[in-house]
Enzyme design. Structure first.
Site, PDB file in Angstrom:
ATOM      1  N   GLU A   3      49.405 -90.046  12.482  1.00 39.61           N
ATOM      2  CA  GLU A   3      48.673 -90.052  11.210  1.00 39.61           C
ATOM      3  C   GLU A   3      49.371 -89.115  10.216  1.00 39.61           C
ATOM      4  O   GLU A   3      49.549 -89.453   9.037  1.00 39.61           O
ATOM      5  CB  GLU A   3      47.226 -89.604  11.423  1.00 39.61           C
ATOM      6  CG  GLU A   3      46.377 -90.532  12.278  1.00 39.61           C
ATOM      7  CD  GLU A   3      45.869 -91.751  11.536  1.00 39.61           C
ATOM      8  OE1 GLU A   3      46.296 -91.994  10.394  1.00 39.61           O
ATOM      9  OE2 GLU A   3      45.028 -92.473  12.103  1.00 39.61           O
ATOM     10  N   ASP A  21      47.857-100.377   9.794  1.00 36.59           N
ATOM     11  CA  ASP A  21      47.534-100.424  11.217  1.00 36.59           C
ATOM     12  C   ASP A  21      48.455-101.401  11.941  1.00 36.59           C
ATOM     13  O   ASP A  21      48.956-101.122  13.030  1.00 36.59           O
ATOM     14  CB  ASP A  21      46.072-100.834  11.398  1.00 36.59           C
ATOM     15  CG  ASP A  21      45.708-101.025  12.861  1.00 36.59           C
ATOM     16  OD1 ASP A  21      45.650-100.028  13.588  1.00 36.59           O
ATOM     17  OD2 ASP A  21      45.504-102.177  13.278  1.00 36.59           O
ATOM     18  N   HIS A  36      39.665-100.247  10.029  1.00 35.40           N
ATOM     19  CA  HIS A  36      39.272-101.578  10.517  1.00 35.40           C
ATOM     20  C   HIS A  36      38.043-102.112   9.789  1.00 35.40           C
ATOM     21  O   HIS A  36      37.182-102.763  10.387  1.00 35.40           O
ATOM     22  CB  HIS A  36      39.022-101.545  12.022  1.00 35.40           C
ATOM     23  CG  HIS A  36      40.176-100.998  12.810  1.00 35.40           C
ATOM     24  ND1 HIS A  36      41.369-101.676  12.946  1.00 35.40           N
ATOM     25  CD2 HIS A  36      40.333 -99.823  13.471  1.00 35.40           C
ATOM     26  CE1 HIS A  36      42.207-100.944  13.681  1.00 35.40           C
ATOM     27  NE2 HIS A  36      41.607 -99.821  13.997  1.00 35.40           N
ATOM     28  N   ASP A  72      48.496 -95.108   8.099  1.00 32.36           N
ATOM     29  CA  ASP A  72      47.805 -95.190   9.387  1.00 32.36           C
ATOM     30  C   ASP A  72      48.797 -94.856  10.487  1.00 32.36           C
ATOM     31  O   ASP A  72      50.021 -94.975  10.301  1.00 32.36           O
ATOM     32  CB  ASP A  72      47.220 -96.586   9.618  1.00 32.36           C
ATOM     33  CG  ASP A  72      46.136 -96.591  10.690  1.00 32.36           C
ATOM     34  OD1 ASP A  72      45.678 -95.495  11.085  1.00 32.36           O
ATOM     35  OD2 ASP A  72      45.740 -97.683  11.150  1.00 32.36           O
ATOM     36  N   GLY A  73      48.283 -94.412  11.608  1.00 33.75           N
ATOM     37  CA  GLY A  73      49.133 -94.086  12.743  1.00 33.75           C
ATOM     38  C   GLY A  73      48.318 -94.040  14.014  1.00 33.75           C
ATOM     39  O   GLY A  73      47.099 -93.879  13.975  1.00 33.75           O
ATOM     40  N   ASP A  91      42.586 -93.170   7.191  1.00 33.76           N
ATOM     41  CA  ASP A  91      41.351 -93.274   7.967  1.00 33.76           C
ATOM     42  C   ASP A  91      41.247 -92.138   8.991  1.00 33.76           C
ATOM     43  O   ASP A  91      40.416 -92.180   9.892  1.00 33.76           O
ATOM     44  CB  ASP A  91      41.230 -94.638   8.650  1.00 33.76           C
ATOM     45  CG  ASP A  91      42.371 -94.935   9.614  1.00 33.76           C
ATOM     46  OD1 ASP A  91      43.127 -94.010   9.953  1.00 33.76           O
ATOM     47  OD2 ASP A  91      42.504 -96.103  10.034  1.00 33.76           O
TER      48      ASP A  91
END
Length: 230
Positions: free
Chosen positions: A122, A210, A200, A84-85, A145
């Site tokens: 990301e 995250d 999320h 994640d980023g 994501d």
């Protein structure tokens, strides 16, 4: 940067509804066959956890012919990566996080930059994770994501941009070509697939990535993202 969430743990150490992700994570992390999900309000969380089909699954072990069903994604069979980023205010201070599951071990990677973008972070999360793989002889499943990252690889967009000198089909330049080039070089020869996951949504490793990304984006004295051109 989401608001209050409710985490329903249907199968874990202590099933129930939790309002804190660390509390929910403690019930499912490392628990085989854990079932959990994040919701925006308590009523939805309670309805999901009381679903009759879910209740039946909690009571019925996954067995066939007397053999316990092997969990898909076991690190003995393949390597799993979660990434994640993001960037605060995009563009702004940014961070990335990654978790690698391989050979029975869990490795976390993270970092940040003082001015960057969501998409660059990301991509950076994937680059750092793949570059740190402890083995290259097993299939790799990368969970992200970011549809930008997943589609860029899975649909062949990035390879097409590179083939045409980092120009898209509409004639516009492909952004973040420096990072796409690194990622394409890293996955060359690997048996790797990219899988999109909803962010999320309560998955512990996605949530952990995250968390790492946000923590790093908020650090002081972050280095420059030299490849970012405002």
């Amino acid at each position: 940067m989401a608001g209050k969430k409710f985490y329903a743990v249907a199968k874990g150490r202590r099933p129930g509804i939790y309002t804190s992700w660390p509390d929910a994570e403690a019930q499912v992390k490392g628990y085989g066959g854990a079932r959990y999900k994040g919701f925006a309000n308590r009523s939805e969380a309670e309805a999901w956890i009381e679903n009759p089909e879910l209740q039946q699954r909690r009571k019925t072990p996954e067995k066939k012919a007397g053999v316990q069903k092997k969990q898909l994604g076991s690190s003995a069979d393949r390597v799993e990566i979660y990434t994640d980023g993001g960037a605060i205010n995009n563009p702004g201070p940014g961070g990335y996080g990654a978790v690698i599951l391989a050979e029975g071990r869990e490795l976390e990677l993270s970092g940040g930059y003082r001015l960057t973008t969501n998409n660059r972070m990301e991509l950076m999360a994937c680059i750092k994770a793949i570059g740190a793989l402890p083995c290259h002889d097993k299939p790799v499943l990368l969970h992200s994501d970011s549809s930008y990252v997943v589609n860029g690889i899975s649909k062949g967009w990035a390879r097409g941009w590179r083939r045409h000198g980092w120009v898209k089909s509409d004639g516009k330049p492909a952004l973040n070509s420096d990072l796409w080039a690194q990622l394409l070089d890293l996955i060359e020869g690997l048996n790797i697939s990219f899988h999109w996951v909803r962010g999320h949504a309560g998955h512990p490793l996605n949530e952990r990535c995250d968390q790492l990304a946000v923590q790093n984006a908020r650090k002081d004295n972050l280095p420059e993202d030299t490849g970012y051109k405002p």
